[in-house]
Design a protein around this motif. Structure first.
Motif, PDB file in Angstrom:
ATOM      1  N   MET A 183      55.870  97.010  27.993  1.00  0.00           N
ATOM      2  CA  MET A 183      54.917  96.275  27.164  1.00  0.00           C
ATOM      3  C   MET A 183      53.486  96.589  27.587  1.00  0.00           C
ATOM      4  SD  MET A 183      55.310  94.358  24.575  1.00  0.00           S
ATOM      5  CE  MET A 183      53.874  94.205  23.509  1.00  0.00           C
ATOM      6  N   PHE A 184      53.277  96.788  28.879  1.00  0.00           N
ATOM      7  CA  PHE A 184      51.941  97.186  29.356  1.00  0.00           C
ATOM      8  C   PHE A 184      51.551  98.546  28.776  1.00  0.00           C
ATOM      9  CE2 PHE A 184      49.382  99.545  32.476  1.00  0.00           C
ATOM     10  CZ  PHE A 184      48.267  98.722  32.542  1.00  0.00           C
ATOM     11  N   VAL A 185      52.484  99.487  28.825  1.00  0.00           N
ATOM     12  CA  VAL A 185      52.244 100.811  28.248  1.00  0.00           C
ATOM     13  C   VAL A 185      51.957 100.702  26.755  1.00  0.00           C
ATOM     14  CG1 VAL A 185      53.320 103.037  27.712  1.00  0.00           C
ATOM     15  CG2 VAL A 185      53.604 102.041  29.985  1.00  0.00           C
ATOM     16  N   ALA A 186      52.779  99.912  26.050  1.00  0.00           N
ATOM     17  CA  ALA A 186      52.617  99.768  24.600  1.00  0.00           C
ATOM     18  C   ALA A 186      51.278  99.120  24.246  1.00  0.00           C
ATOM     19  CB  ALA A 186      53.766  98.935  24.028  1.00  0.00           C
ATOM     20  N   THR A 187      50.863  98.115  25.031  1.00  0.00           N
ATOM     21  CA  THR A 187      49.610  97.414  24.738  1.00  0.00           C
ATOM     22  C   THR A 187      48.406  98.306  24.984  1.00  0.00           C
ATOM     23  OG1 THR A 187      50.632  95.298  25.338  1.00  0.00           O
ATOM     24  CG2 THR A 187      48.231  95.381  25.281  1.00  0.00           C
TER      25      THR A 187
END
Length: 311
Positions: free
Chosen positions: A106-110
C-alpha cells in the motif's frame, strides 16, 4: 463524531453476520458433505461418523450454526484439521505476515499512484502525463502472477539484486510489495489525476493563484486536500482488496501469509480453517471501511453533519 462512528459500526454488524452465514452454508454444501471431504475418499463410515459427532455435523443446520456462532462469541474459531491446532492460533501466526506485505504494498501504491496522478494533473497533455497514463493502463492490465514472475527473472535471476522468495530481511519485501501494489498504484493514479483536474478548475484555486501564492503551495496545501476524499475511498478499498487478494503474490514469492494458508487449507479440506480465515478477512475489510468513513468526516465535517441530520 462519536455518534457517526457508532452508527457506522452498528451498520457493519449485519454485513459480518451475512458473511458468517454465507461461509457456514457454503462449507456445509460441499459434495458428499464436509465430514466425508475432510476424511478423504478412503475413510471408513465409522471415521466419518466420528468427525460428524465431534464437529456436530449430525445436527440440523440451524443448530450447527447456533453452536458455531456461540463458539465465535467465546473467541473459539474451532480446531484446524490439517495443523491440529486452534484456528485462532494458526491465523495469529500467519496473518501478521500478510499485514506487513499489504502495508508495504500500500505504501508503494500510494507513493507511485499519488505521485504520478499529481504530476499528470499539473502537466496535463505533456509527455509525463501520457507516460503516466500508459503506465497505469499497463499496471491494471498486467496479471499479478505474470508480473511477479517477470520481476523474479529480471531482478533476482539476472541481476541478483533481490531474493526470489521467502521472508529473510527487508530485501524480500521489495519484489512482492511492488508486484502486489502495481495495480492499486495504477488505479490511485487515475483517480488522483481526475480529482486534481476537477479541483484545479475550481474558483478558490484561481483565487489562490491570483493572490500570488507559489504553485507548490496551491497544489499541496489547497488543491490536494480538496481532491483527497475520492482518493481516500480508493485507498481504503484497495487496502482491503490487497489484504484479501494477496494469494497469488504469496504463492509466487513463497510468502508465509494468510493467502497461502487459505490455499493450503482448501487443498487439505481444512474447512474450519477456511471459515476462520474468510471471517477474519471480512472483519478486517469492514474495519478498514469504518476507518475510511472516519477519515472522510475528518477531511470534510459536512459528511458527519449530513449523517447526523439523516438520523
Amino acid at each position: 463524531m462519536s455518534s457517526y462512528i457508532l452508527r457506522r459500526m452498528l451498520l457493519s454488524i449485519p454485513v459480518l453476520l451475512g458473511v458468517s452465514i454465507l461461509v457456514f452454508f457454503i462449507v456445509r454444501f460441499v459434495p458428499g458433505g464436509p465430514a466425508r471431504a475432510m476424511a478423504g475418499p478412503n475413510a471408513t463410515p465409522e471415521f466419518i461418523a466420528q468427525i460428524e459427532e465431534e464437529m456436530h455435523l449430525n445436527e440440523p443446520l440451524h443448530v450447527q450454526y447456533g453452536i458455531y456462532m456461540g463458539s465465535l462469541l467465546r473467541g473459539d474459531m474451532g480446531r484446524s484439521i490439517y495443523f491440529r491446532r486452534p484456528v485462532s492460533t494458526v491465523l495469529a501466526e500467519k496473518f501478521p505476515n500478510t499485514v506487513k506485505l499489504t502495508l508495504t504494498a500500500m505504501f508503494v501504491a500510494t507513493v507511485l499512484g499519488m505521485g504520478a496522478g499529481i504530476v499528470s494533473a499539473t502537466k496535463r497533455g505533456s509527455i509525463l502525463d501520457n507516460a503516466s497514463m500508459l503506465g497505469s493502463l499497463i499496471g491494471v492490465a498486467a496479471p499479478v502472477f505474470w508480473l511477479g514472475i517477470m520481476f523474479q527473472i529480471f531482478f533476482s535471476v539476472r541481476l541478483g539484486w533481490f531474493p526470489s522468495g521467502g521472508m529473510d530481511g527487508w530485501q524480500s519485501y521489495v519484489l512482492p510489495s511492488i508486484t502486489l501494489g502495481m495495480a492499486s498504484a495504477a488505479l490511485i493514479s487515475r483517480i488522483t489525476r481526475s480529482s486534481m483536474l476537477e479541483v484545479l478548475r475550481s474558483e478558490f484555486i484561481v483565487t489562490a493563484r491570483a493572490k500570488g501564492l507559489s504553485e507548490k503551495v496551491v497544489i499541496f496545501k489547497h488543491a490536494l486536500k480538496s481532491a483527497f476524499i475520492p482518493v481516500v475511498t480508493v485507498m481504503g478499498l484497495q487496502f482491503g482488496t490487497l489484504l484479501g487478494g494477496a494469494v497469488l503474490t504469496e504463492i509466487v514469492f513463497s510468502w508465509d501469509g494468510i493467502g497461502r494458508l487459505m490455499v493450503t487449507a482448501i487443498d487439505n479440506r481444512d474447512y474450519p480453517l477456511v471459515q476462520g480465515a474468510v471471517l477474519l478477512l471480512a472483519v478486517m475489510f469492514v474495519l478498514i471501511n469504518i476507518s475510511v468513513d472516519i477519515i472522510y468526516a475528518w477531511l470534510d465535517p459536512r459528511i458527519s453533519y449530513s449523517a447526523r441530520e439523516g438520523e
